[in-house]
Structure formats: C-alpha cells, structure tokens
Design a protein around this motif. Structure first.
Motif, PDB file in Angstrom:
ATOM      1  N   VAL A 157       0.815  -1.208   0.000  1.00 24.13           N
ATOM      2  CA  VAL A 157       0.000   0.000   0.000  1.00 24.13           C
ATOM      3  C   VAL A 157       0.853   1.264   0.000  1.00 24.13           C
ATOM      4  CG1 VAL A 157      -2.041  -1.068   1.026  1.00 24.13           C
ATOM      5  CG2 VAL A 157      -0.276  -0.112   2.512  1.00 24.13           C
ATOM      6  N   GLY A 158       2.150   1.130   0.280  1.00 18.41           N
ATOM      7  CA  GLY A 158       3.038   2.285   0.212  1.00 18.41           C
ATOM      8  C   GLY A 158       3.639   2.518  -1.161  1.00 18.41           C
ATOM      9  N   HIS A 159       3.506   1.561  -2.056  1.00 19.47           N
ATOM     10  CA  HIS A 159       4.183   1.655  -3.349  1.00 19.47           C
ATOM     11  C   HIS A 159       3.698   2.803  -4.231  1.00 19.47           C
ATOM     12  CE1 HIS A 159       5.740  -2.775  -3.178  1.00 19.47           C
ATOM     13  NE2 HIS A 159       5.947  -2.098  -2.064  1.00 19.47           N
ATOM     14  N   PRO A 160       2.383   3.053  -4.325  1.00 15.92           N
ATOM     15  CA  PRO A 160       1.962   4.206  -5.125  1.00 15.92           C
ATOM     16  C   PRO A 160       2.557   5.516  -4.620  1.00 15.92           C
ATOM     17  CG  PRO A 160       0.105   2.773  -4.668  1.00 15.92           C
ATOM     18  CD  PRO A 160       1.230   2.288  -3.814  1.00 15.92           C
ATOM     19  N   GLY A 161       2.727   5.629  -3.303  1.00 17.44           N
ATOM     20  CA  GLY A 161       3.324   6.839  -2.739  1.00 17.44           C
ATOM     21  C   GLY A 161       4.788   6.980  -3.094  1.00 17.44           C
ATOM     22  N   MET A 162       5.534   5.880  -3.052  1.00 14.11           N
ATOM     23  CA  MET A 162       6.946   5.944  -3.430  1.00 14.11           C
ATOM     24  C   MET A 162       7.103   6.281  -4.903  1.00 14.11           C
ATOM     25  SD  MET A 162       8.881   2.996  -1.171  1.00 14.11           S
ATOM     26  CE  MET A 162       7.543   1.814  -1.062  1.00 14.11           C
ATOM     27  N   ASP A 163       6.268   5.695  -5.750  1.00 17.10           N
ATOM     28  CA  ASP A 163       6.308   6.043  -7.170  1.00 17.10           C
ATOM     29  C   ASP A 163       6.020   7.531  -7.378  1.00 17.10           C
ATOM     30  OD1 ASP A 163       6.991   3.568  -8.154  1.00 17.10           O
ATOM     31  OD2 ASP A 163       4.972   3.019  -8.802  1.00 17.10           O
ATOM     32  N   ALA A 164       5.008   8.039  -6.650  1.00 19.31           N
ATOM     33  CA  ALA A 164       4.636   9.443  -6.799  1.00 19.31           C
ATOM     34  C   ALA A 164       5.752  10.366  -6.328  1.00 19.31           C
ATOM     35  CB  ALA A 164       3.346   9.732  -6.031  1.00 19.31           C
TER      36      ALA A 164
ATOM     37  N   LYS B  45     -11.865   1.461   0.810  1.00 19.95           N
ATOM     38  CA  LYS B  45     -10.622   0.805   1.174  1.00 19.95           C
ATOM     39  C   LYS B  45      -9.912   0.182  -0.018  1.00 19.95           C
ATOM     40  CE  LYS B  45     -12.025  -0.316   5.911  1.00 19.95           C
ATOM     41  NZ  LYS B  45     -12.268  -1.411   6.884  1.00 19.95           N
ATOM     42  N   ASP B  46     -10.640  -0.036  -1.121  1.00 17.10           N
ATOM     43  CA  ASP B  46     -10.023  -0.657  -2.285  1.00 17.10           C
ATOM     44  C   ASP B  46      -9.204   0.332  -3.109  1.00 17.10           C
ATOM     45  OD1 ASP B  46     -12.551   0.573  -2.874  1.00 17.10           O
ATOM     46  OD2 ASP B  46     -12.492  -0.347  -4.868  1.00 17.10           O
ATOM     47  N   LYS B  47      -9.281   1.625  -2.800  1.00 18.71           N
ATOM     48  CA  LYS B  47      -8.545   2.651  -3.535  1.00 18.71           C
ATOM     49  C   LYS B  47      -7.336   3.108  -2.714  1.00 18.71           C
ATOM     50  CE  LYS B  47     -11.718   2.742  -6.745  1.00 18.71           C
ATOM     51  NZ  LYS B  47     -11.470   2.067  -8.046  1.00 18.71           N
ATOM     52  N   ILE B  48      -6.147   2.947  -3.294  1.00 16.84           N
ATOM     53  CA  ILE B  48      -4.917   3.382  -2.627  1.00 16.84           C
ATOM     54  C   ILE B  48      -4.456   4.673  -3.290  1.00 16.84           C
ATOM     55  CG2 ILE B  48      -2.554   2.774  -2.016  1.00 16.84           C
ATOM     56  CD1 ILE B  48      -3.381  -0.157  -2.302  1.00 16.84           C
ATOM     57  N   VAL B  49      -4.547   5.769  -2.554  1.00 16.37           N
ATOM     58  CA  VAL B  49      -4.287   7.093  -3.118  1.00 16.37           C
ATOM     59  C   VAL B  49      -3.352   7.872  -2.208  1.00 16.37           C
ATOM     60  CG1 VAL B  49      -5.315   9.282  -3.839  1.00 16.37           C
ATOM     61  CG2 VAL B  49      -6.538   7.130  -4.266  1.00 16.37           C
ATOM     62  N   PHE B  50      -2.384   8.549  -2.816  1.00 18.76           N
ATOM     63  CA  PHE B  50      -1.487   9.458  -2.106  1.00 18.76           C
ATOM     64  C   PHE B  50      -1.544  10.823  -2.778  1.00 18.76           C
ATOM     65  CE2 PHE B  50       0.222   5.496  -0.726  1.00 18.76           C
ATOM     66  CZ  PHE B  50       1.011   5.723   0.388  1.00 18.76           C
ATOM     67  N   ASP B  51      -1.722  11.870  -1.986  1.00 21.54           N
ATOM     68  CA  ASP B  51      -1.505  13.248  -2.434  1.00 21.54           C
ATOM     69  C   ASP B  51      -0.294  13.777  -1.684  1.00 21.54           C
ATOM     70  OD1 ASP B  51      -3.450  13.687  -4.348  1.00 21.54           O
ATOM     71  OD2 ASP B  51      -4.986  14.176  -2.873  1.00 21.54           O
ATOM     72  N   ILE B  52       0.744  14.151  -2.424  1.00 25.01           N
ATOM     73  CA  ILE B  52       2.010  14.576  -1.822  1.00 25.01           C
ATOM     74  C   ILE B  52       2.251  16.049  -2.124  1.00 25.01           C
ATOM     75  CG2 ILE B  52       4.513  14.224  -1.798  1.00 25.01           C
ATOM     76  CD1 ILE B  52       3.979  11.318  -2.603  1.00 25.01           C
TER      77      ILE B  52
ATOM     78  N   ALA C  89      -0.451   7.500  -9.197  1.00 19.60           N
ATOM     79  CA  ALA C  89      -1.105   7.011 -10.414  1.00 19.60           C
ATOM     80  C   ALA C  89      -2.293   6.128 -10.056  1.00 19.60           C
ATOM     81  CB  ALA C  89      -0.111   6.222 -11.250  1.00 19.60           C
ATOM     82  N   GLU C  90      -3.283   6.116 -10.941  1.00 19.13           N
ATOM     83  CA  GLU C  90      -4.480   5.319 -10.688  1.00 19.13           C
ATOM     84  C   GLU C  90      -4.146   3.827 -10.628  1.00 19.13           C
ATOM     85  OE1 GLU C  90      -8.963   4.516 -12.537  1.00 19.13           O
ATOM     86  OE2 GLU C  90      -7.572   5.890 -13.537  1.00 19.13           O
ATOM     87  N   HIS C  91      -3.268   3.391 -11.525  1.00 17.55           N
ATOM     88  CA  HIS C  91      -2.885   1.981 -11.568  1.00 17.55           C
ATOM     89  C   HIS C  91      -1.405   1.876 -11.217  1.00 17.55           C
ATOM     90  CE1 HIS C  91      -6.759   1.277 -13.246  1.00 17.55           C
ATOM     91  NE2 HIS C  91      -6.491   1.890 -14.372  1.00 17.55           N
ATOM     92  N   TYR C  92      -1.110   1.443 -10.004  1.00 13.78           N
ATOM     93  CA  TYR C  92       0.250   1.443  -9.500  1.00 13.78           C
ATOM     94  C   TYR C  92       1.098   0.376 -10.195  1.00 13.78           C
ATOM     95  CZ  TYR C  92      -1.808  -2.293  -6.716  1.00 13.78           C
ATOM     96  OH  TYR C  92      -2.473  -3.424  -6.332  1.00 13.78           O
ATOM     97  N   ARG C  93       2.386   0.645 -10.258  1.00 11.59           N
ATOM     98  CA  ARG C  93       3.335  -0.227 -10.926  1.00 11.59           C
ATOM     99  C   ARG C  93       3.439  -1.570 -10.206  1.00 11.59           C
ATOM    100  NH1 ARG C  93       9.248  -0.106 -10.926  1.00 11.59           N
ATOM    101  NH2 ARG C  93       9.039   1.381  -9.213  1.00 11.59           N
ATOM    102  N   GLY C  94       3.357  -2.632 -10.960  1.00  9.13           N
ATOM    103  CA  GLY C  94       3.406  -3.975 -10.398  1.00  9.13           C
ATOM    104  C   GLY C  94       2.036  -4.567 -10.123  1.00  9.13           C
TER     105      GLY C  94
END
Length: 469
Positions: free
Chosen positions: A287-294, A389-396, A411-416
């Motif tokens: 669940v942290g991966h979209p944030g690291m990508d962003a 809960k099914d949506k993993i979203v980060f605003d940085i 991103a809407e569709h996270y890498r991996g």
C-alpha cells in the motif's frame, strides 16, 4: 442470515480441489502462476540470509527428523517437509518483498500475501514426491484460489481496525493445506478434514508488523498447511462445517462472512486472474508503493535535491496509515521502514529509489535518513478515505527551502499491480537482484528458464537443485 445456515462451504472447497486439475486451468492462470512462482523463489532466496531466516534454519537444524525437503537460498539444508515449509516461508516474507492480493471491494483493502503459503507447501511436498511441473502448477493455483476467496468472503473485521489478524498467517493456512492436499492426492473426505485441521491451527496477529514475528506468521501458515494435510492423510478428522459452522473459522475470526463471495465462485474466475496479484517493485508493504512512485516522479520531474526539501505532507487513506498496515511513524530499523511512510518518502528524496540497499538497517539509521523523516508528515485525508478501502491514493505536497511548492498524486494503476504489471524482463531483473548475493549467474539463468517452461518439467527436484548455492 445466521452463520450456521450457510452450509456447505468447507465441502464445496474440498470438492473443487479434488476434481480440478492442470487441464482445467485457463492458460492465463498458468502464465500468472509462472510469474508468481519465479517472484516467490526470488524473494525467498533474497530473504534467506536475513536474521530471522537464519534463526529459523538454526531451529530446524536442531530438530531431529527425516530430511526429505530443502530450504532454498543461503544456508540450504534438508529437513522434514513441514519444517522446510516453515523455514522457506519465513525467508520468503522476511523482506516483505512477496506479492500481495488486494480487494476490488470497497469494504476491504489488502487481502493476503498469496504466493508464499501454497508455494512453500508445494515445494516441500513436491520435492518429496518428485511431482511434475503441471501437478506443481495446479496445486499452487488451487491453493492461491482458496485462500484469496476465503479472504474475500470473511467479514472485514478480520483485518485492520477490527480483530486485527494478519491474514497471511490466519488465512494463508488454507493456501498451503490445499496445495499439500492436491500433491498428496488426498480424497474429498481427507481434504475436507485437512481444511478443518488447518482452520483450528490458524494464527497470526497484525501487531507483529515491523518485527521478525511477521514473517513467522507466513512460515507458520506454510508449515501448518503441510501438517494438517499429513494428519488428514493418516485419518485425523475434523468438523464437516469447519469454515461456515457456528463457532467455526468465519464466525470466530471475522464474526461472519459474505457467502456469495465464495459459494459458486471457486474458479469463476480464478483469483490469480481476478483480483490478481501485485508483484512488488519495492521490498515493503504494497500500500506504500503508489506513494513511493509518486514521490520518485515528483523529485525527478523537478530535479529536487535533499537539501531543497523543507517539508513534506502526505495525505492518504486509513487503508495505508494507522489503522492500516503502514502504522509506524518514524523508522529506526529496516523492518520498521517497511511499514513507515515517512521513511519511504525519505528514501525516494535521498536516493530516488527504494530497493534492498535502502531497506537496510544501515541506511534507515543513517543521520540523513533520520533527519529527512522528521520533515515528513503523513495524515488521513477524509476525501481519500471516502473513496473506499479498495482505492490506494497518495496526495504529496513538497515545500522547498526557497518557498516553492510542488504536488503529486499517485497514479491510478500502481506499478506492479494487475492493471500495470511488471514485464517479464522487469520480473527477471528483480529475480537477479534478489539472487545475485546467493546464486551464480548460471543458476539464475537455469531457474528463469525452468520457471518459463514449468509445465514441461518432469521432476520438481530439478528446480529445487538450481535454487541451492
């Protein structure tokens, strides 16, 4: 509806497992399984030299027993099948680099780490019985199927914010027991009993995050499934309604379940295809991966140096930070860093990557990393929480020392993830990164080739041999 009136789930699973074979699997499911197995072996090898994995092997070596199965990676040893599954499961989850299945339903988020329990059980039993690649694949897919469907069906109180179980421990037992039952060719009755035995042996607490006891949950779920199948094969029995009955698994561990998320849905579609699984580009909670990508995109797009950054504000949902899994506010060790958003943001700012070298005690405890974490605030955003809960979203939001401000949404569709998967080339690159410290290039090539053509393998022992130094 009263739980006790929802009869037949345990029986339906046993029937599905005993009647489904390799030829019943869609080609897409076989392809997905090959990818999961290669990734699972990769992270097992990488984790085999972690302290918790070394301790596990030391324990296994101290227990007398017939050594018929092998632990993979560093310090490889022979052990009884259930103990080989234990040691491999601990190694496979030691780095939190194994894949994750996430829900498509709004009432839950992370379902389970699906590959390791059926993989560890199938490797141990499969080596002992010298099974074919086709039988190995079928057992793996069926184990994956049953554990994910159970995780989709159980009441969400089972997870974070409710009872607080770690599903890879509590529900992973069903992945390992199904894989073991299939390779041992147990009957319908024996398989049903094995499910019941696994249900009563199930365990795993979410509080273990950030300690060696989290990968222990995975090791125990792998071991327990094998033990349950072995007991059932000898005539040990259990209740016919162990999952759905009053005081059964669903009621005791979740307070109930949603029957139509499992009844009539086994193999329709297979869980390895829907919801699918996320193969991790980072060795940490998914669940942290979209944030690291962003954050990586933000610092790269604006060419920010660590000295530029004055303050970082991360807004996300409760499926990410407390009560979600990334509940550590400041990391001082690599294990803590896997569940710490401030650390993950700090790694991307300092090095623009977060791989095995960043998720290390040395880097986490370094002065620059400790200082950068103090500049990061992570908070729950009500609007993001309302998405489900099914949506993993980060605003940085990054503020620089000279007063500039930059923002980035994940991103809407996270890498991996299932909708943006790693390519085979990227997956092989991850495998080599995981295996470089343990295996020769020739052995790496051999494992990749065997995984790519796994259904043509006559004897699983060939794959096991290649995964030993």
């Amino acid at each position: 509806m009263n739980v006790e009136t929802r009869a037949g789930v345990t029986r339906q699973i046993a029937e599905f497992v005993t009647r489904t074979g390799f030829d019943d699997l869609p080609a897409e499911a076989v392809e997905a399984a090959r990818r999961c197995i290669l990734d699972g072996i990769a992270v097992m090898i990488a984790g085999s030299d972690e302290p918790c994995a070394r301790i596990a092997r030391e324990y296994v070596a101290s227990v007398d027993g017939r050594g018929v199965a092998t632990t993979l990676g560093a310090g490889s040893l022979s052990a009884p099948v259930h103990l080989a599954a234990l040691a491999n499961g601990i190694a496979g989850h030691a780095l939190d680099y194994d894949d994750t299945a996430l829900s498509l339903e709004k009432d839950r988020s992370v379902l389970i780490h699906p590959t390791m329990p059926p993989l560890c059980a199938a490797l141990a039993i499969g080596q002992d019985r010298r099974v074919s690649g086709k039988d190995f694949l079928a057992a793996f897919v069926l184990g994956f199927e049953v554990e994910v469907k159970i995780a989709e069906a159980i009441h969400p109180d089972h997870f974070a914010g409710g009872r607080g179980f770690h599903s890879s421990g509590t529900i992973g037992v069903f992945g390992s027991v199904v894989a073991a039952c299939k390779l041992m060719q147990l009957t319908h009755e024996q398989t049903r009993n094995a499910l019941a035995i696994a249900a009563t042996m199930s365990a795993g607490l979410g509080v273990n995050h950030g300690t060696m006891s989290k990968p222990l949950n995975m090791g125990r779920s792998s071991e327990t499934g094998v033990t349950a199948a072995q007991l059932a094969s000898l005539g040990f029995d259990g209740p016919v309604n162990a999952l759905e009955g009053g005081r059964g698994f669903f009621e005791a561990f979740g307070g109930g379940f949603v029957a139509d998320r499992i009844q009539g849905r086994l193999g329709a579609p297979f869980a390895i295809l829907e919801p699918g699984t996320s193969v991790k580009p980072y060795p940490s909670g998914v669940v942290g991966h979209p944030g690291m990508d962003a954050m990586g995109k933000l610092v790269s797009d604006h060419d920010l140096s660590p000295d530029d950054v004055a303050q970082v504000r991360v807004r996300t949902g409760p499926n990410v930070i407390h009560p979600g899994p990334l509940r550590i506010a400041h990391a001082t060790t690599a294990l803590e860093g896997k569940f710490c958003v401030p650390f993950q943001m700090a790694a991307m700012i300092l090095r623009r990557k977060a791989g095995l070298s960043e998720f290390s005690d040395e880097f986490v405890a370094s002065a620059p990393c400790q200082d950068m974490q103090k500049r990061v605030d992570a908070m729950i955003d009500p609007e993001i929480a309302a998405l489900g809960k099914d949506k993993i979203v980060f605003d940085i939001d990054v503020e620089t020392r000279d007063g500039r401000r930059f923002t980035q949404r994940s991103a809407e569709h996270y890498r991996g993830g299932p909708l943006n998967p790693l390519s085979w080339h990227e997956l092989c690159g991850k495998f080599r990164d995981c295996a470089d410290a343990v295996l020769s290039a020739a052995k790496q090539d051999r494992i990749i080739a065997l995984a790519d053509g796994l259904e043509d393998l006559a004897d699983l022992s060939e794959l096991i041999a290649a995964a030993k130094p």
